[in-house]
Write an enzyme that holds these catalytic residues in place. Structure first.
Site, PDB file in Angstrom:
ATOM      1  N   SER A  15      -2.268 -35.095 -79.039  1.00 14.70           N
ATOM      2  CA  SER A  15      -1.351 -36.540 -79.327  1.00 14.70           C
ATOM      3  C   SER A  15      -2.027 -37.195 -80.500  1.00 14.70           C
ATOM      4  CB  SER A  15      -1.245 -37.121 -78.076  1.00 14.70           C
ATOM      5  OG  SER A  15      -2.424 -38.074 -78.051  1.00 14.70           O
ATOM      6  N   THR A  16      -2.843 -36.180 -81.580  1.00 15.10           N
ATOM      7  CA  THR A  16      -3.741 -37.193 -82.541  1.00 15.10           C
ATOM      8  C   THR A  16      -2.346 -36.677 -84.164  1.00 15.10           C
ATOM      9  OG1 THR A  16      -5.406 -34.948 -83.167  1.00 15.10           O
ATOM     10  CG2 THR A  16      -6.045 -37.506 -81.939  1.00 15.10           C
ATOM     11  N   GLY A  18       1.454 -34.628 -85.156  1.00 15.12           N
ATOM     12  CA  GLY A  18       2.624 -34.142 -84.763  1.00 15.12           C
ATOM     13  C   GLY A  18       3.639 -34.511 -83.732  1.00 15.12           C
ATOM     14  N   SER A 141       9.307 -25.033 -75.732  1.00 14.09           N
ATOM     15  CA  SER A 141       9.699 -25.038 -76.678  1.00 14.09           C
ATOM     16  C   SER A 141      11.174 -24.174 -76.123  1.00 14.09           C
ATOM     17  CB  SER A 141       8.785 -24.080 -77.917  1.00 14.09           C
ATOM     18  OG  SER A 141       9.311 -23.497 -78.738  1.00 14.09           O
ATOM     19  N   TYR A 154       2.700 -16.354 -77.376  1.00 19.49           N
ATOM     20  CA  TYR A 154       3.314 -17.632 -76.795  1.00 19.49           C
ATOM     21  C   TYR A 154       4.422 -18.000 -76.420  1.00 19.49           C
ATOM     22  CZ  TYR A 154       5.078 -22.156 -79.209  1.00 19.49           C
ATOM     23  OH  TYR A 154       5.521 -23.800 -79.456  1.00 19.49           O
TER      24      TYR A 154
END
Length: 263
Positions: A15-16, A18, A141, A154
């Site tokens: 969470s640093t 984006g 996603s 992914y």
């Protein structure tokens, strides 16, 4: 709308920057005590400082941990205070042809993208059940539904998150706890922005024009017709974190800009 989130505590993995950072900012705005996470103390300090400048009265802290390192993850879990809201956001991606994806590649991306959420949920969900309140949100996603042929490993991890989230939700029957998944669409995160800028520099192109071209050419079914802003995903995540969302549980909610064509 009052989301009734005052006095809650949230932990957001990755969470640093984006999407994770956008969720953190919105939760702080709603009065939530937020614990950030990044791989290094330096990244966390910069993110905390940024949020504190924007919200001086906010309760913001951070814990460093690399989710590819099990020992660091366990140390993080051991240092967490009681958490009301868990956002399983951390994730890595890469473009790679299927025949070039090694066993190590498969295991590395599974370790970070899937096992991060498994380990955090295993540690924090039982405590939520004890106090009969909690929110667990997995940031998946549309690639977990429509698997890209150039990053199958992914897509596999994002499908796995949907399965894990749905299974965990069944453990919350009759409680004030929910577990949900957000199927995000093509988002202009810091990672995507860096890749586009790198390509633009290498090809001597305008980054904004390249951004628009990539969006339209790689996502022809998009109804939004542009990249999603991280804040637009954060809005849904924060609603799902709220007591107002109690009737939504075990769900996969699309914030994909209309990329997915199925109903």
């Amino acid at each position: 709308m009052d989301l009734h989130l005052d006095s809650k505590t949230a932990f957001i993995s990755g969470s640093t920057q984006g999407i994770g950072f956008a969720i953190a900012r919105q939760l702080v705005k709603e009065g939530v005590s937020v614990i950030l996470n990044g791989r290094t103390r330096q990244k966390i300090d910069l993110a905390v400082k940024s949020l504190q400048q924007e919200y001086p009265d906010g309760n913001i802290s951070g814990i460093a941990a690399d989710f590819s390192n099990q020992e660091e993850v366990q140390a993080l879990i051991n240092s967490l205070p009681p958490v009301d809201i868990l956002i399983n956001n951390v994730g890595i991606f890469e473009l790679k042809p299927f025949d070039a994806i090694t066993d190590a590649d498969w295991m590395r991306i599974f370790e970070v993208n899937v096992m991060s959420g498994v380990r955090l949920s295993r540690a924090l969900l039982p405590k939520m059940l004890e106090k009969n309140w909690g929110r667990v949100i997995f940031i998946s996603s549309e690639s977990g539904i429509n698997i890209p042929d150039n990053m199958i490993h992914y897509g596999m991890t994002k499908t796995a998150l949907v399965a894990i989230s749905n299974g965990l939700s069944k453990l919350t029957k009759g409680t004030e706890i929910t577990v949900n998944t957000i199927l995000g669409g093509p988002t202009y995160s810091d990672g995507v922005a860096a890749v586009i800028q790198q390509i633009a520099d290498a090809q001597n192109q305008d980054a904004e024009q390249l951004k628009a071209y990539i969006s339209s050419s790689t996502n022809p079914t998009s109804l939004l017709q542009r990249f999603i802003d991280p804040q637009e995903l954060a809005n849904l995540a924060v609603y799902l974190s709220s007591p107002l969302s109690i009737a939504t549980n075990g769900a996969s909610l699309r914030a994909d800009g209309g990329v997915l064509t199925g109903i």
